[in-house]
Design an enzyme around this catalytic site. Structure first.
Site, PDB file in Angstrom:
ATOM      1  N   THR A 188       0.966  -1.246   0.043  1.00  0.00           N
ATOM      2  CA  THR A 188      -0.168  -0.095  -0.052  1.00  0.00           C
ATOM      3  C   THR A 188       1.003   1.062  -0.078  1.00  0.00           C
ATOM      4  O   THR A 188       2.105   1.276   0.201  1.00  0.00           O
ATOM      5  CB  THR A 188      -0.971   0.052   1.455  1.00  0.00           C
ATOM      6  OG1 THR A 188      -0.274  -0.244   2.382  1.00  0.00           O
ATOM      7  CG2 THR A 188      -2.203  -0.988   0.889  1.00  0.00           C
ATOM      8  N   SER A 213       1.001   8.753   4.916  1.00  0.00           N
ATOM      9  CA  SER A 213       0.636   8.986   3.654  1.00  0.00           C
ATOM     10  C   SER A 213       1.710   9.035   2.593  1.00  0.00           C
ATOM     11  O   SER A 213       2.256  10.266   2.707  1.00  0.00           O
ATOM     12  CB  SER A 213      -0.513   9.764   3.385  1.00  0.00           C
ATOM     13  OG  SER A 213      -0.911   9.965   2.247  1.00  0.00           O
ATOM     14  N   ARG A 214       2.081   7.944   1.947  1.00  0.00           N
ATOM     15  CA  ARG A 214       3.208   8.428   0.991  1.00  0.00           C
ATOM     16  C   ARG A 214       2.850   9.298  -0.228  1.00  0.00           C
ATOM     17  O   ARG A 214       3.986   9.580  -0.988  1.00  0.00           O
ATOM     18  CB  ARG A 214       3.756   6.987   0.404  1.00  0.00           C
ATOM     19  CG  ARG A 214       4.362   6.044   1.624  1.00  0.00           C
ATOM     20  CD  ARG A 214       4.814   4.888   1.166  1.00  0.00           C
ATOM     21  NE  ARG A 214       5.361   4.029   2.278  1.00  0.00           N
ATOM     22  CZ  ARG A 214       4.688   3.136   2.688  1.00  0.00           C
ATOM     23  NH1 ARG A 214       3.580   2.569   2.212  1.00  0.00           N
ATOM     24  NH2 ARG A 214       5.092   2.427   3.798  1.00  0.00           N
ATOM     25  N   VAL A 215       1.466   9.599  -0.480  1.00  0.00           N
ATOM     26  CA  VAL A 215       1.291  10.440  -1.642  1.00  0.00           C
ATOM     27  C   VAL A 215       1.596  11.978  -0.914  1.00  0.00           C
ATOM     28  O   VAL A 215       1.959  12.742  -1.541  1.00  0.00           O
ATOM     29  CB  VAL A 215      -0.056  10.304  -1.944  1.00  0.00           C
ATOM     30  CG1 VAL A 215      -0.726  11.671  -2.827  1.00  0.00           C
ATOM     31  CG2 VAL A 215      -0.332   9.116  -2.662  1.00  0.00           C
TER      32      VAL A 215
END
Length: 526
Positions: free
Chosen positions: A339, A365-367
């Site tokens: 994910t 959150s990697r975004v």
């Protein structure tokens, strides 16, 4: 070899080919050689495909999952009480497929696509196989548009974008499903279709969820795929693939879709059950070796397509249940690695009454800010740092009462920040209102509000923000400029001043005189 021998050899080969062609032209049949625990070993289905539906003589269906040299391992998808040895099995020559399209909106279906909501059968001419290769790299685009959850702490610190896969992880009874449901409720009027996949949930839990969606008018844009705790493992195994297949049909038509898998821990257990019954070799913690592929091929199908491919997206919110907060266990680490971030639900925070109980330290959150509108990005930059400072000092302050003034200031502010981001169930917020609430944190206007009055303060603040003209101005601009910040600060000061004056027994010595609100530092973020 003489020419005569060659001719004889050629005749033999042609006869064999003709015989084989004749054999495959008829409807291929097999026989059950053993059956038990929902698994049937069948011989005679030499040309059966992987994941092909086969039909037993009692009318039940099964799915070919193990293709062995001498027999086929079939998992039963229905009743098998009256299936015995030597029962006839026929090929259907089609892999497991489910109906797709708008006809499913507002319906509750089983993993085979059959309606279970009592609203009549689903008539769809369009079926899609549940197993499909994920879209390739060249058909995708980077995540850049926010999927609004309506949850202040998530939209500000751990933003989710359309096409992202954000894991919700934590122990049981820590509010994981609530986050997913609130996100579905917040898609009302935003042209986002939703798919909720229940894997191994109680019937009563699914009924309650459907009632909530219906009461909040969210069922009209939602499909519920239900494989309950009482269903056989095979249905729990195919349920998430059914959900993503339904979502993909809309994505390929340029739509945005949100899909929730609740939960993939039970999905992994169902697959482990099938694999061990099929005598596949177990590996670490008795899971089969391909359990990573089980979830990777599922979650990779969630993405954002580029404009050449319609521009649609699937945003996935898989849920994983941990044991005693152990996120380093086998299945949690597998899904974390697939994910684009995780929201870790902390039991101690939940027990302390914080909702949602998200651990700001272990969640990510990697975004990141790519999935935020400008005004939220402007106001949320320091929020995680403030919470980290508060958590550290709060733990330290338990060991001693002699604290300096600066430490007390950070602790008091931190308490109010925690109360500001606390949010009731099934009450998602508008993103513009969230941005203004973040402004009150950033400008430290909340320091005037007594802790005991905070819930009441928010109940009055949110309706106030929804009706003032400044909010509509921000909604059009979607970003703060210095003039707009100053006007918001002025309005908020007046609102807070009026509010604190209305509180009975307001302690001026502890919180300061409301008149001092006019002298609050106007330092703002550019």
């Amino acid at each position: 070899m003489s020419l005569k021998n060659v001719d004889q050899f050629s005749t033999i080969i042609k006869a064999k080919i003709a015989k084989y062609a004749q054999r495959t032209s008829i409807s291929e049949e097999g026989k059950v050689i053993s059956i038990g625990d929902g698994i049937a070993n069948v011989t005679g289905l030499d040309n059966v495909m992987l994941n092909e539906l086969v039909r037993f003589e009692n009318g039940s269906y099964g799915m070919a999952l193990n293709l062995e040299a001498d027999f086929v391992g079939v998992v039963l998808l229905g009743e098998y009480d009256n299936i015995n040895e030597n029962s006839v099995v026929k090929r259907t020559k089609r892999v497991v497929s489910v109906p797709v399209g708008d006809v499913l909106l507002g319906r509750i279906i089983d993993p085979l696509g059959n309606a279970i909501d009592g609203k009549g059968t689903i008539t769809s001419e369009h079926f899609m196989p549940i197993e499909k290769i994920a879209p390739g790299v060249m058909t995708r685009k980077s995540v850049s548009e926010p999927l609004e959850t309506g949850i202040l702490s998530i939209d500000s610190m751990f933003p989710i974008g359309k096409g992202q896969r954000e894991l919700i992880i934590g122990d049981r009874q820590t509010g994981k499903t609530t986050i997913a449901i609130d996100t579905i409720l917040n898609q009302k009027g935003k042209d986002v279709y939703c798919v909720y996949v229940a894997i191994g949930q109680k019937n009563s839990s699914i009924a309650q969820l459907v009632r909530t969606l219906s009461a909040k008018e969210a069922l009209a844009y939602t499909v519920v795929v239900s494989a309950t705790a009482s269903d056989i493992p095979a249905l729990k195994y195919i349920a998430p693939y059914t959900g993503i297949t339904i979502a993909e049909e809309w994505m390929n038509k340029g739509k945005h879709v949100l899909i929730v898998y609740d939960d993939l821990s039970k999905h992994a257990v169902a697959y482990r059950t099938l694999s061990l019954l099929l005598r596949r070799p177990p590996g670490r913690e008795a899971y089969p070796g391909d359990v990573f592929y089980l979830h990777s091929r599922l979650l990779e199908r969630a993405c954002r397509l580029n404009e050449d491919n319609g521009g649609g997206s699937i945003t996935a919110l898989p849920i994983i249940e941990t044991q005693a907060g152990d996120i380093s266990a086998y299945i949690p680490t597998n899904v974390i690695s697939i994910t684009d971030g995780q929201l870790f639900m902390m039991t101690s925070l939940f027990n302390a009454g914080q909702r949602p109980a998200i651990d700001a330290g272990l969640s990510v959150s990697r975004v990141g800010s790519a999935a935020q509108i400008k005004c939220i990005k402007q106001m949320s930059g320091s929020l995680k740092l403030e919470l980290a400072q508060y958590r550290e000092l709060d733990a330290f302050s338990q060991f001693g009462s002699d604290l300096d003034a600066e430490t007390k200031k950070i602790l008091e502010h931190g308490k109010r920040v925690m109360l500001m981001i606390k949010q009731p169930q099934n009450q998602p917020l508008d993103q513009i209102v969230e941005a203004i609430m973040l402004l009150t944190i950033k400008e430290k206007l909340i320091k005037w509000i007594p802790i005991d009055s905070f819930e009441d303060f928010k109940l009055q603040l949110i309706p106030h923000l929804q009706k003032i003209t400044l909010t509509e101005e921000l909604r059009k601009k979607k970003e703060f400029d210095q003039d707009l910040i100053n006007r918001f600060v002025k309005d908020l000061k007046q609102f807070i001043k009026t509010y604190v004056l209305s509180i009975q027994g307001y302690d001026i010595k502890q919180y300061g005189s409301p008149n001092e609100l006019d002298e609050i530092n106007k330092a703002t973020s550019k």
